[in-house]
Design an enzyme around this catalytic site. Structure first.
Site, PDB file in Angstrom:
ATOM      1  N   TYR A  33      15.221  -3.786 -17.949  1.00 20.78           N
ATOM      2  CA  TYR A  33      16.561  -3.837 -18.053  1.00 20.78           C
ATOM      3  C   TYR A  33      17.124  -5.088 -19.723  1.00 20.78           C
ATOM      4  O   TYR A  33      16.209  -5.643 -20.501  1.00 20.78           O
ATOM      5  CB  TYR A  33      17.175  -4.362 -16.681  1.00 20.78           C
ATOM      6  CG  TYR A  33      17.328  -5.780 -16.396  1.00 20.78           C
ATOM      7  CD1 TYR A  33      16.319  -6.378 -15.812  1.00 20.78           C
ATOM      8  CD2 TYR A  33      18.062  -6.805 -16.899  1.00 20.78           C
ATOM      9  CE1 TYR A  33      15.603  -7.510 -16.008  1.00 20.78           C
ATOM     10  CE2 TYR A  33      18.841  -7.766 -16.252  1.00 20.78           C
ATOM     11  CZ  TYR A  33      17.237  -7.828 -15.622  1.00 20.78           C
ATOM     12  OH  TYR A  33      17.336  -9.906 -15.148  1.00 20.78           O
ATOM     13  N   ARG A  52      13.900  -6.973 -28.042  1.00 23.13           N
ATOM     14  CA  ARG A  52      13.062  -7.286 -26.451  1.00 23.13           C
ATOM     15  C   ARG A  52      13.344  -5.625 -25.473  1.00 23.13           C
ATOM     16  O   ARG A  52      12.233  -5.823 -24.973  1.00 23.13           O
ATOM     17  CB  ARG A  52      14.117  -9.118 -26.042  1.00 23.13           C
ATOM     18  CG  ARG A  52      13.497  -8.957 -24.481  1.00 23.13           C
ATOM     19  CD  ARG A  52      13.860  -9.773 -23.906  1.00 23.13           C
ATOM     20  NE  ARG A  52      15.188  -9.695 -24.144  1.00 23.13           N
ATOM     21  CZ  ARG A  52      15.663 -10.426 -23.066  1.00 23.13           C
ATOM     22  NH1 ARG A  52      15.352 -11.167 -23.105  1.00 23.13           N
ATOM     23  NH2 ARG A  52      16.699 -10.412 -22.747  1.00 23.13           N
ATOM     24  N   ARG A 100       6.670  10.482  -4.864  1.00 26.88           N
ATOM     25  CA  ARG A 100       6.545   8.506  -4.961  1.00 26.88           C
ATOM     26  C   ARG A 100       4.416   8.293  -5.019  1.00 26.88           C
ATOM     27  O   ARG A 100       4.323   8.724  -4.035  1.00 26.88           O
ATOM     28  CB  ARG A 100       6.866   7.590  -3.545  1.00 26.88           C
ATOM     29  CG  ARG A 100       6.372   6.597  -3.781  1.00 26.88           C
ATOM     30  CD  ARG A 100       7.200   6.085  -2.516  1.00 26.88           C
ATOM     31  NE  ARG A 100       6.985   4.328  -2.668  1.00 26.88           N
ATOM     32  CZ  ARG A 100       5.770   3.343  -2.060  1.00 26.88           C
ATOM     33  NH1 ARG A 100       4.814   4.809  -1.933  1.00 26.88           N
ATOM     34  NH2 ARG A 100       4.978   2.367  -2.340  1.00 26.88           N
ATOM     35  N   HIS A 102       1.607   5.989  -6.513  1.00 31.27           N
ATOM     36  CA  HIS A 102       2.095   4.235  -7.429  1.00 31.27           C
ATOM     37  C   HIS A 102       0.878   4.817  -9.004  1.00 31.27           C
ATOM     38  O   HIS A 102       2.254   3.930  -9.792  1.00 31.27           O
ATOM     39  CB  HIS A 102       1.021   3.049  -7.069  1.00 31.27           C
ATOM     40  CG  HIS A 102       0.892   2.801  -5.742  1.00 31.27           C
ATOM     41  ND1 HIS A 102       1.438   3.243  -4.906  1.00 31.27           N
ATOM     42  CD2 HIS A 102       1.399   1.393  -6.062  1.00 31.27           C
ATOM     43  CE1 HIS A 102       1.505   2.465  -3.278  1.00 31.27           C
ATOM     44  NE2 HIS A 102       2.192   1.271  -4.405  1.00 31.27           N
ATOM     45  N   LYS A 149       6.883  -7.121   2.216  1.00 29.33           N
ATOM     46  CA  LYS A 149       6.338  -5.599   1.865  1.00 29.33           C
ATOM     47  C   LYS A 149       7.722  -5.450   0.919  1.00 29.33           C
ATOM     48  O   LYS A 149       8.881  -4.418   1.428  1.00 29.33           O
ATOM     49  CB  LYS A 149       6.020  -4.722   3.141  1.00 29.33           C
ATOM     50  CG  LYS A 149       5.849  -3.902   2.843  1.00 29.33           C
ATOM     51  CD  LYS A 149       5.262  -2.709   3.696  1.00 29.33           C
ATOM     52  CE  LYS A 149       4.573  -1.261   3.446  1.00 29.33           C
ATOM     53  NZ  LYS A 149       3.768  -0.955   2.850  1.00 29.33           N
ATOM     54  N   GLU A 182      -6.417  -8.476  -2.028  1.00 28.84           N
ATOM     55  CA  GLU A 182      -6.297  -7.479  -1.395  1.00 28.84           C
ATOM     56  C   GLU A 182      -6.199  -6.095  -2.044  1.00 28.84           C
ATOM     57  O   GLU A 182      -6.391  -6.571  -3.893  1.00 28.84           O
ATOM     58  CB  GLU A 182      -5.033  -7.045  -0.430  1.00 28.84           C
ATOM     59  CG  GLU A 182      -3.857  -6.649  -1.214  1.00 28.84           C
ATOM     60  CD  GLU A 182      -2.672  -6.992  -0.527  1.00 28.84           C
ATOM     61  OE1 GLU A 182      -2.328  -6.802   0.745  1.00 28.84           O
ATOM     62  OE2 GLU A 182      -0.887  -7.671  -1.060  1.00 28.84           O
ATOM     63  N   LEU A 207      -1.034  -8.863   1.580  1.00 32.38           N
ATOM     64  CA  LEU A 207       0.399  -8.412   2.903  1.00 32.38           C
ATOM     65  C   LEU A 207      -0.526  -7.905   4.055  1.00 32.38           C
ATOM     66  O   LEU A 207      -1.413  -7.591   4.231  1.00 32.38           O
ATOM     67  CB  LEU A 207       0.212  -7.353   2.386  1.00 32.38           C
ATOM     68  CG  LEU A 207       1.948  -6.209   3.921  1.00 32.38           C
ATOM     69  CD1 LEU A 207       3.139  -6.673   3.344  1.00 32.38           C
ATOM     70  CD2 LEU A 207       1.389  -4.959   3.378  1.00 32.38           C
TER      71      LEU A 207
HETATM   72  N1  PMP Z   1      -1.592  -4.186   1.154  1.00 33.92           N
HETATM   73  C1  PMP Z   1      -0.643  -3.486   0.209  1.00 33.92           C
HETATM   74  C2  PMP Z   1      -0.233  -4.426  -1.109  1.00 33.92           C
HETATM   75  C3  PMP Z   1       0.446  -2.064   0.352  1.00 33.92           C
HETATM   76  O1  PMP Z   1       0.986  -2.079  -0.136  1.00 33.92           O
HETATM   77  C4  PMP Z   1      -0.194  -2.180   1.764  1.00 33.92           C
HETATM   78  C5  PMP Z   1       0.678  -0.610   2.365  1.00 33.92           C
HETATM   79  N2  PMP Z   1       0.383   0.891   1.549  1.00 33.92           N
HETATM   80  C6  PMP Z   1      -1.665  -2.557   2.374  1.00 33.92           C
HETATM   81  C7  PMP Z   1      -1.830  -3.884   2.130  1.00 33.92           C
HETATM   82  C8  PMP Z   1      -1.900  -2.077   4.117  1.00 33.92           C
HETATM   83  O2  PMP Z   1      -0.853  -2.011   4.693  1.00 33.92           O
HETATM   84  P1  PMP Z   1      -0.332  -0.995   6.226  1.00 33.92           P
HETATM   85  O3  PMP Z   1      -1.972  -1.414   7.032  1.00 33.92           O
HETATM   86  O4  PMP Z   1       0.957  -1.467   7.183  1.00 33.92           O
HETATM   87  O5  PMP Z   1      -0.374   0.543   5.478  1.00 33.92           O
END
Ligand code: PMP
Length: 287
Positions: A33, A52, A100, A102, A149, A182, A207
């Site tokens: 933006y 930019r 949806r 990624h 999250k 992760e 997470l």
């Molecule tokens: N780490 C990240 C970055 C996530 O986005 C997720 C969810 N898809 C998880 C871990 C796993 O979390 P959950 O077991 O609650 O789906």
């Protein structure tokens, strides 16, 4: 006077302006933006703002929704329709609307563009010039709060796309000490040569996956020994098994890391056993 917004080629009432629920800006913060000041009927620093914007789009490998000349025409039109003499315009471009996921959507997905404008009373700012303001200091944590999250998933989107382009299906974040954090949308586990299940403590920069928590219950239920501790990339590559957990995939084996096979390059038995018992242990609520 009613406010007018520009949304994907149309000038609409601000109150009716809407984008699709699966817009990637809404789902992933996958957008960029600019905000530009308007003073005395003049747009301030437009060239630099548009430079930019182009840079931001380029960095995210996002298409510009229109040429710079066309964009200038639309910006002026939005300001004109909103009769802004002193105020600002806000412009946002996202990667567009797609189911949806990624990974980047297909090349033919049109970017979303919205432009709004508003008049701003200059008096409060003039007062601030006179009185000055107070601030507090905070630790830099803008990319650190992965324990929450949030929909701010742009870094996850970018590494997942990078993985795809490298012929892989997911990416695993490594911290500055070389420890595994992760994956882009799941938690990471290893089974050591000694048969111990290991996953990173959820207190440290990941997470707390719900599946992760339930899988610890599953391990206890099956009598599989586990440790919550940090582990290095080398440990992961040398492990007997590596796997991911998430709500949408329960327990997914990883057979290759950075082009190197994990163990014999085939899914292992511990993850299969844990996956098999998962639904016995997890809470199941009737629809
Ligand atoms: N780490 C990240 C970055 C996530 O986005 C997720 C969810 N898809 C998880 C871990 C796993 O979390 P959950 O077991 O609650 O789906």
């Amino acid at each position: 006077m009613s406010r007018i917004a520009y949304v994907n080629g149309r000038y609409v009432q601000h109150a009716d302006a809407a984008i699709h629920i699966e817009d990637r800006g809404f789902q992933f913060a996958d957008g960029v933006y600019e905000v530009c000041e308007v003073r005395g009927g003049l747009i301030v620093d437009l060239t630099r703002h548009l430079d930019r914007l182009e840079r931001s789009l380029g960095e995210l490998r996002m298409r510009s929704p229109m040429s710079r000349e066309a964009l200038k025409i639309v910006i002026r039109e939005v300001l004109r329709r909103n009769r802004v003499r002193n105020g600002l315009f806000y412009l946002q471009v996202t990667r567009g609307v797609a189911r949806r996921d990624h990974f980047f959507p297909s090349e033919d997905t049109s970017p979303t563009i919205t432009i709004t404008a508003k008049s701003v009373d200059p008096t409060p700012m003039l007062r601030k010039y006179e009185s000055g303001i107070k601030v507090i200091t905070v630790p830099e944590n803008r990319w650190d709060r992965v324990d929450i999250k949030t929909v701010g998933l742009l870094p996850n989107v970018l590494v997942k796309q990078q993985a795809k382009e490298a012929g892989a299906q997911d990416a695993v974040f490594i911290d500055t000490n070389g420890n595994v954090k992760e994956a882009a949308s799941s938690n990471v586990w290893i089974v050591t040569r000694e048969g111990v299940l290991v996953t990173r403590p959820a207190e440290h920069g990941i997470l707390r996956g719900i599946t992760r928590t339930t899988l610890l219950d599953v391990a206890a239920h099956l009598g599989v020994g586990f440790e919550e501790r940090e582990f290095t990339v080398e440990e992961m590559i040398a492990a007997r098994e590596v796997f991911l957990t998430s709500a949408t995939g329960s327990c997914v084996p990883i057979v290759e890391v950075d082009g190197r096979p994990v163990a014999n390059g085939h899914p292992g038995s511990v993850s299969a056993k844990l996956r098999g018992a998962f639904l016995d242990v997890a809470e199941k609520t009737t629809i």
